[in-house]
Scaffold this active site. Structure first.
Site, PDB file in Angstrom:
ATOM      1  N   THR A  27       0.805  -1.215   0.000  1.00 11.48           N
ATOM      2  CA  THR A  27       0.000   0.000   0.000  1.00 11.48           C
ATOM      3  C   THR A  27       0.837   1.264   0.000  1.00 11.48           C
ATOM      4  O   THR A  27       0.467   2.276  -0.590  1.00 11.48           O
ATOM      5  CB  THR A  27      -0.930   0.000   1.234  1.00 11.48           C
ATOM      6  OG1 THR A  27      -1.766  -1.160   1.201  1.00 11.48           O
ATOM      7  CG2 THR A  27      -1.802   1.239   1.271  1.00 11.48           C
ATOM      8  N   ASP A  95       1.399  -7.428  -4.360  1.00 11.20           N
ATOM      9  CA  ASP A  95       0.552  -7.331  -3.174  1.00 11.20           C
ATOM     10  C   ASP A  95       1.069  -8.383  -2.214  1.00 11.20           C
ATOM     11  O   ASP A  95       1.365  -9.516  -2.602  1.00 11.20           O
ATOM     12  CB  ASP A  95      -0.911  -7.626  -3.549  1.00 11.20           C
ATOM     13  CG  ASP A  95      -1.856  -7.417  -2.369  1.00 11.20           C
ATOM     14  OD1 ASP A  95      -1.714  -8.151  -1.374  1.00 11.20           O
ATOM     15  OD2 ASP A  95      -2.721  -6.527  -2.453  1.00 11.20           O
ATOM     16  N   SER A  96       1.212  -8.041  -0.945  1.00 12.75           N
ATOM     17  CA  SER A  96       1.856  -8.981  -0.021  1.00 12.75           C
ATOM     18  C   SER A  96       1.062 -10.271   0.144  1.00 12.75           C
ATOM     19  O   SER A  96       1.608 -11.286   0.569  1.00 12.75           O
ATOM     20  CB  SER A  96       2.082  -8.324   1.337  1.00 12.75           C
ATOM     21  OG  SER A  96       0.880  -8.146   2.044  1.00 12.75           O
ATOM     22  N   SER A  97      -0.227 -10.258  -0.186  1.00 17.78           N
ATOM     23  CA  SER A  97      -1.017 -11.493  -0.119  1.00 17.78           C
ATOM     24  C   SER A  97      -0.514 -12.522  -1.126  1.00 17.78           C
ATOM     25  O   SER A  97      -0.779 -13.721  -0.987  1.00 17.78           O
ATOM     26  CB  SER A  97      -2.490 -11.194  -0.382  1.00 17.78           C
ATOM     27  OG  SER A  97      -3.005 -10.312   0.582  1.00 17.78           O
ATOM     28  N   THR A 127       1.382  -5.022   4.280  1.00 13.10           N
ATOM     29  CA  THR A 127       1.238  -5.359   5.698  1.00 13.10           C
ATOM     30  C   THR A 127       0.677  -6.752   5.949  1.00 13.10           C
ATOM     31  O   THR A 127       0.926  -7.336   7.002  1.00 13.10           O
ATOM     32  CB  THR A 127       0.325  -4.334   6.405  1.00 13.10           C
ATOM     33  OG1 THR A 127      -0.965  -4.330   5.775  1.00 13.10           O
ATOM     34  CG2 THR A 127       0.922  -2.940   6.330  1.00 13.10           C
ATOM     35  N   ASP A 128      -0.076  -7.309   4.997  1.00 13.61           N
ATOM     36  CA  ASP A 128      -0.796  -8.552   5.276  1.00 13.61           C
ATOM     37  C   ASP A 128       0.126  -9.708   5.641  1.00 13.61           C
ATOM     38  O   ASP A 128      -0.184 -10.503   6.535  1.00 13.61           O
ATOM     39  CB  ASP A 128      -1.673  -8.946   4.079  1.00 13.61           C
ATOM     40  CG  ASP A 128      -2.910  -8.068   3.965  1.00 13.61           C
ATOM     41  OD1 ASP A 128      -3.210  -7.346   4.932  1.00 13.61           O
ATOM     42  OD2 ASP A 128      -3.568  -8.097   2.912  1.00 13.61           O
TER      43      ASP A 128
END
Length: 554
Positions: A27, A95-97, A127-128
């Protein structure tokens, strides 16, 4: 050039620290598209940062950057130093996911490739899964001697309201100005140990906590670092990374009524390791012999099972019969490890092909990177150290805070004095009394600098075994390795180089030192520089090398 003049040339008008920023995505660097949704955009972050004075001092860069520094950004003046940083942007941004084990390996490889060229590192990350990546990197990075900080944000950095600005600036300052040789997480003005952190809140700027230990540092009006809590490697080996993590691991959360078929299916090959999340202090049903039998059978055939609590805070114990039953079934107590730390530690340990199964079980019980609490055998208070108490009484100091300030002022000098005489016993007393062996005196010199300069091999070994970094520089930019070279202490040079030390002396200064040594036929100095990894063919401002000088004065 006279020796005094040559010494002055090692000063920098404004000392710099360099930080490599690895931007993986998340993000923090996103922008809002036409539909009002956050999305990543290539090359967006760096171009925008250059327009923000807080993140880039354009005037300083134009006036002072060399041609090979044009890709760097530089922060405004901080505590007598400039923090220069370069951003390595991954393509594509993630995206960290979507973060996978091979992405951990890429980050670790980049850290290894650039390790010798930067003073610290920042990883920008979503952050995830940040706690998973931080935990994994803490194990993958072996013999770490520099600061690695993961950070991100809940709101993009360029929004009017954003936590990203503080998180990123704080990370750059901590990575550039403080030597905390751990993988850390920076969020909401707190520095947390990476393998102790969890994402606790999806809607708050205080997204991360370390539930079982306090923060390593807090960034308030003053930056307060708990140096006694910093975890340091005790090996005198170079930094390296271990990338081949075991993928056959998983998390199994116990719940009321869990079926035997579910547990059996989870433990089937190719599963090699399981983190078992149990109730409370490590409890699971002990009135189901079929359940315990399945765990015992899996353990007997080589599946490593670790017991951790489902609770956010607390640890696994065998005080209850239900917890003891698991222990008897071969399940290993995981103490107060987080799920992220337990899973990545299991992946790391199981991937060590040269370790036997007995060794792997032993290392899972051992505190490898500060990921679990080890109860101290003794509790030594600083107030038990007679010198500090005596001085405090003489100066009429009464509060704990005043005594702590006195300790911080006196200890670095006491440690340097002990190192000068090679008094390891005194250093051990100071360490056990709460002293930070990496602390520096008013000149920026540490006990390792002094011991290296004086040639005390046992003291250098002791300090390295206590995790003192070989990369620390004094106010003149001198490292312990440079001190050892100037003292011509070959054994110490070898020790420091084995631990990952690199000469950071500027090429022009190095050439002058080598030419002076050649002119005076000082073979020992030339050998010392060679053993420290110096290029003996470096040229001075007249394009002359030490060999030119040696031939002229032979």
């Amino acid at each position: 050039i006279p020796p005094k003049r040559r010494k002055l040339m090692t000063y920098e008008p404004e000392p710099r620290s360099t930080v490599l920023v690895i931007y993986t995505g998340g993000t923090i660097g996103m922008e809002t598209n036409d539909e009002g949704v956050y999305e990543t955009k290539e090359n967006f972050l760096v171009s925008k940062l250059k327009t923000l004075p807080l993140f880039h001092d354009e005037e300083y860069a134009v006036a002072h950057f060399a041609a090979d520094e044009k890709d760097f950004l530089v922060l405004p003046h901080q505590n007598g130093r400039r923090v220069m940083y370069k951003i390595m942007e991954y393509k594509p941004l993630l995206d960290s996911s979507n973060m996978m084990e091979n992405d951990w390996g890429k980050i670790a490889s980049d850290l290894f490739e650039h390790y010798d060229h930067y003073d610290g590192f920042v990883v920008l990350h979503g952050t995830d899964t940040m706690a998973y990546t931080a935990s994994a990197l803490s194990f993958m990075c072996e013999n770490l001697g520099k600061t690695i900080i993961l950070t991100g944000s809940q709101i993009p950095i360029f929004e009017v309201r954003s936590d990203g600005r503080d998180n990123f600036l704080s990370s750059l300052i901590m990575a550039g100005l403080y030597n905390i040789p751990e993988v850390l997480v920076c969020f909401d003005n707190k520095i947390l140990r990476g393998n102790r952190s969890i994402k606790n809140d999806a809607g708050s700027f205080s997204a991360f906590i370390s539930p079982n230990i306090p923060p390593i540092a807090t960034l308030e009006i003053r930056i307060n670092v708990d140096w006694a809590a910093v975890f340091r490697t005790t090996k005198t080996e170079k930094f390296r990374v271990h990338k081949n993590m075991c993928l056959n691991v998983g998390l199994l959360r116990i719940f009321p009524g869990i079926t035997l078929q579910t547990v059996k299916a989870f433990l089937q090959p190719p599963m090699q390791g399981v983190v078992l999340q149990t109730y409370g202090a490590g409890n699971a049903p002990d009135d189901r012999p079929d359940f315990l039998k399945v765990l015992k059978e899996a353990s007997d055939i080589g599946v490593v099972i670790i017991n951790i609590t489902q609770c956010t805070k607390g640890c696994v114990m065998t005080s209850y019969a239900t917890g003891k039953a698991l222990n008897d079934a071969g399940v290993i107590c995981g103490g107060d490890m987080t799920p992220e730390a337990a899973l990545t530690k299991l992946s790391y340990v199981l991937s060590k092909e040269t370790w036997s199964m007995e060794e792997k079980r032993k290392f899972m019980k051992r505190n490898l990177r500060g990921e679990m609490t080890v109860v101290a055998k003794e509790d030594i208070s600083i107030l038990d150290f007679e010198l500090i108490e005596s001085v405090a009484q003489e100066l009429r100091l009464s509060s704990t805070e005043e005594k702590k300030k006195l300790q911080d002022a006196l200890y670095p000098s006491l440690m340097c004095a002990a190192a000068k005489t090679g008094d390891n016993d005194a250093l051990e007393i100071l360490r056990r009394s709460g002293g930070n062996l990496s602390s520096h005196n008013y000149d920026g010199r540490t006990a390792l600098h002094v011991a290296s300069k004086e040639g005390h091999v046992p003291t250098v070994k002791y300090l390295l075994q206590q995790g003192v970094s070989v990369h620390l520089k004094d106010c003149n930019g001198i490292t312990p390795l440079h001190d050892a070279v100037m003292g011509k202490h070959q054994d110490i040079i070898t020790l420091l180089v084995q631990t990952g030390a690199k000469l950071t002396i500027k090429p022009i200064v190095l050439s002058l030192e080598l030419c002076c040594a050649a002119a005076s036929e000082d073979i020992e100095t030339l050998q010392a520089y060679r053993d420290a990894g110096a290029n003996l063919s470096v040229c001075d401002y007249d394009k002359r090398t030490a060999l030119h000088v040696a031939r002229k004065y032979r």
